[in-house]
Motif scaffolding. Sequence first.
Motif, PDB file in Angstrom:
ATOM      1  N   GLY A 224       7.132   0.793  12.008  1.00  0.00           N
ATOM      2  CA  GLY A 224       7.429   0.176  10.731  1.00  0.00           C
ATOM      3  C   GLY A 224       6.335  -0.781  10.306  1.00  0.00           C
ATOM      4  N   LEU A 225       6.715  -1.992   9.910  1.00  0.00           N
ATOM      5  CA  LEU A 225       5.767  -3.010   9.476  1.00  0.00           C
ATOM      6  C   LEU A 225       5.465  -4.038  10.561  1.00  0.00           C
ATOM      7  CD1 LEU A 225       6.972  -3.578   5.792  1.00  0.00           C
ATOM      8  CD2 LEU A 225       5.057  -2.191   6.621  1.00  0.00           C
TER       9      LEU A 225
ATOM     10  N   GLY B  93      -2.422   3.317  13.535  1.00  0.00           N
ATOM     11  CA  GLY B  93      -1.849   2.924  14.821  1.00  0.00           C
ATOM     12  C   GLY B  93      -0.401   3.290  15.022  1.00  0.00           C
ATOM     13  N   ALA B  94       0.294   3.750  13.968  1.00  0.00           N
ATOM     14  CA  ALA B  94       1.734   3.988  14.090  1.00  0.00           C
ATOM     15  C   ALA B  94       2.051   5.194  14.969  1.00  0.00           C
ATOM     16  CB  ALA B  94       2.357   4.169  12.711  1.00  0.00           C
ATOM     17  N   MET B  95       1.327   6.295  14.809  1.00  0.00           N
ATOM     18  CA  MET B  95       1.609   7.456  15.649  1.00  0.00           C
ATOM     19  C   MET B  95       1.216   7.183  17.103  1.00  0.00           C
ATOM     20  SD  MET B  95       3.249   9.616  13.874  1.00  0.00           S
ATOM     21  CE  MET B  95       3.221  11.041  14.960  1.00  0.00           C
ATOM     22  N   HIS B  96       0.148   6.450  17.314  1.00  0.00           N
ATOM     23  CA  HIS B  96      -0.200   6.050  18.687  1.00  0.00           C
ATOM     24  C   HIS B  96       0.943   5.252  19.304  1.00  0.00           C
ATOM     25  CE1 HIS B  96      -2.477   4.479  22.110  1.00  0.00           C
ATOM     26  NE2 HIS B  96      -1.984   3.289  21.793  1.00  0.00           N
ATOM     27  N   ALA B  97       1.489   4.318  18.535  1.00  0.00           N
ATOM     28  CA  ALA B  97       2.605   3.513  19.034  1.00  0.00           C
ATOM     29  C   ALA B  97       3.816   4.383  19.315  1.00  0.00           C
ATOM     30  CB  ALA B  97       2.957   2.422  18.025  1.00  0.00           C
TER      31      ALA B  97
ATOM     32  N   ALA C  21       0.813  -1.211   0.000  1.00  0.00           N
ATOM     33  CA  ALA C  21       0.000   0.000   0.000  1.00  0.00           C
ATOM     34  C   ALA C  21       0.845   1.259   0.000  1.00  0.00           C
ATOM     35  CB  ALA C  21      -0.931  -0.001   1.222  1.00  0.00           C
ATOM     36  N   MET C  22       2.138   1.154   0.306  1.00  0.00           N
ATOM     37  CA  MET C  22       2.991   2.328   0.357  1.00  0.00           C
ATOM     38  C   MET C  22       3.300   2.832  -1.042  1.00  0.00           C
ATOM     39  SD  MET C  22       5.675   1.401   3.354  1.00  0.00           S
ATOM     40  CE  MET C  22       6.556   2.931   3.064  1.00  0.00           C
ATOM     41  N   PRO C  23       3.469   4.151  -1.206  1.00  0.00           N
ATOM     42  CA  PRO C  23       3.777   4.701  -2.526  1.00  0.00           C
ATOM     43  C   PRO C  23       5.062   4.106  -3.088  1.00  0.00           C
ATOM     44  CG  PRO C  23       3.237   6.441  -0.950  1.00  0.00           C
ATOM     45  CD  PRO C  23       3.352   5.176  -0.180  1.00  0.00           C
ATOM     46  N   ALA C  24       5.066   3.822  -4.387  1.00  0.00           N
ATOM     47  CA  ALA C  24       6.227   3.193  -5.002  1.00  0.00           C
ATOM     48  C   ALA C  24       7.466   4.058  -4.896  1.00  0.00           C
ATOM     49  CB  ALA C  24       5.925   2.881  -6.462  1.00  0.00           C
TER      50      ALA C  24
ATOM     51  N   ALA D  61       2.429   7.058   9.006  1.00  0.00           N
ATOM     52  CA  ALA D  61       1.033   7.395   8.742  1.00  0.00           C
ATOM     53  C   ALA D  61       0.136   6.157   8.724  1.00  0.00           C
ATOM     54  CB  ALA D  61       0.915   8.138   7.411  1.00  0.00           C
ATOM     55  N   LEU D  62       0.718   4.963   8.819  1.00  0.00           N
ATOM     56  CA  LEU D  62      -0.084   3.746   8.855  1.00  0.00           C
ATOM     57  C   LEU D  62      -0.962   3.731  10.109  1.00  0.00           C
ATOM     58  CD1 LEU D  62       2.616   1.132   7.777  1.00  0.00           C
ATOM     59  CD2 LEU D  62       0.709   1.980   6.395  1.00  0.00           C
TER      60      LEU D  62
END
Length: 296
Positions: free
Chosen positions: A81-82, A211-215, A9-12, A208-209
């Motif tokens: 990250g992932l 839950g990432a900023m919460h984490a 889903a991330m921009p190429a 920006a995924l």
Amino acid sequence: MAALALACAMPAAAQVAPYPAEFSTREIATNGTTLHVRVGGSGPAVLLLHGYGETGDMWEPLAARLVRNRRVIVPDLRGLGLSAKPAGGYDKKTQAEDVAGVLAALGVDRVDVVAHDIGNMVGYAFVARYPARVPHFVLMDAPIPGIGPWEEILKNPLLWHFRFGGPDMERLVAGRERIYLDRFWNEFSADPARFDEASRVHYAALYALPGAMHAGFSQFAAFDQDAIDDRALLARGKLTMPVLAIGGEKSFGPTMATVARAAAANVTQVVIPASGHWLMEEQPEATSDAIVAFLK
């Protein structure tokens, strides 16, 4: 599967330098969560722990050198990250057990640990609990909660983000992750241009995924508990393995060694010229040279 979907889903265009072909990625279930882990090479194991504003991708220049004669293990920390993004568990004691679970899944007992930023904190929690498993420990340009000059470091106005978090702050940065992260990449660099645009786009997309900023905010919110846990670990005694303390000349500089000496008895100090906090972006060759020489 979830990590693959997120990656697709991330921009190429949002790419940093890829890891060498010797590396593969694995999703490793550990300690009630799942970490995205890069693994490559053979030989003595080395674990690379990243910090905030980045992921395990930051280590590519060093990993490319170490993989020639090492087994290199590079996780994305819990929530970043992932890796999976659970609601809690962001104290560093818990994340040290995340790391222990990854190593168990890979059949690794002894491992050198190289860490930066938040990775320092997770690294210390792991190394102090399992000192006999770690021949060498590298700390890079960040404090350790509760250790050495921690209370003085907290007074630095540049570190206001340590207390920035919660639902309202998450709402403020939602959709503005790049703006928020640019502040760190710019203010903590000796030369902001060294943190290049491709890296900024790449990391901003990951943060920006969901839950990432919460984490990320939760990593900082755990510092008070981390300080309590770290002081309890230090009460067992200082680390005795060789420790390398690396500071950027325009960032922590020799203070990194001051922090390390509060926790370890055998510390070597290195200050990387013309670098701020982002050592692997600003001075990757000099930083990697220091780490490779130390680990030998």
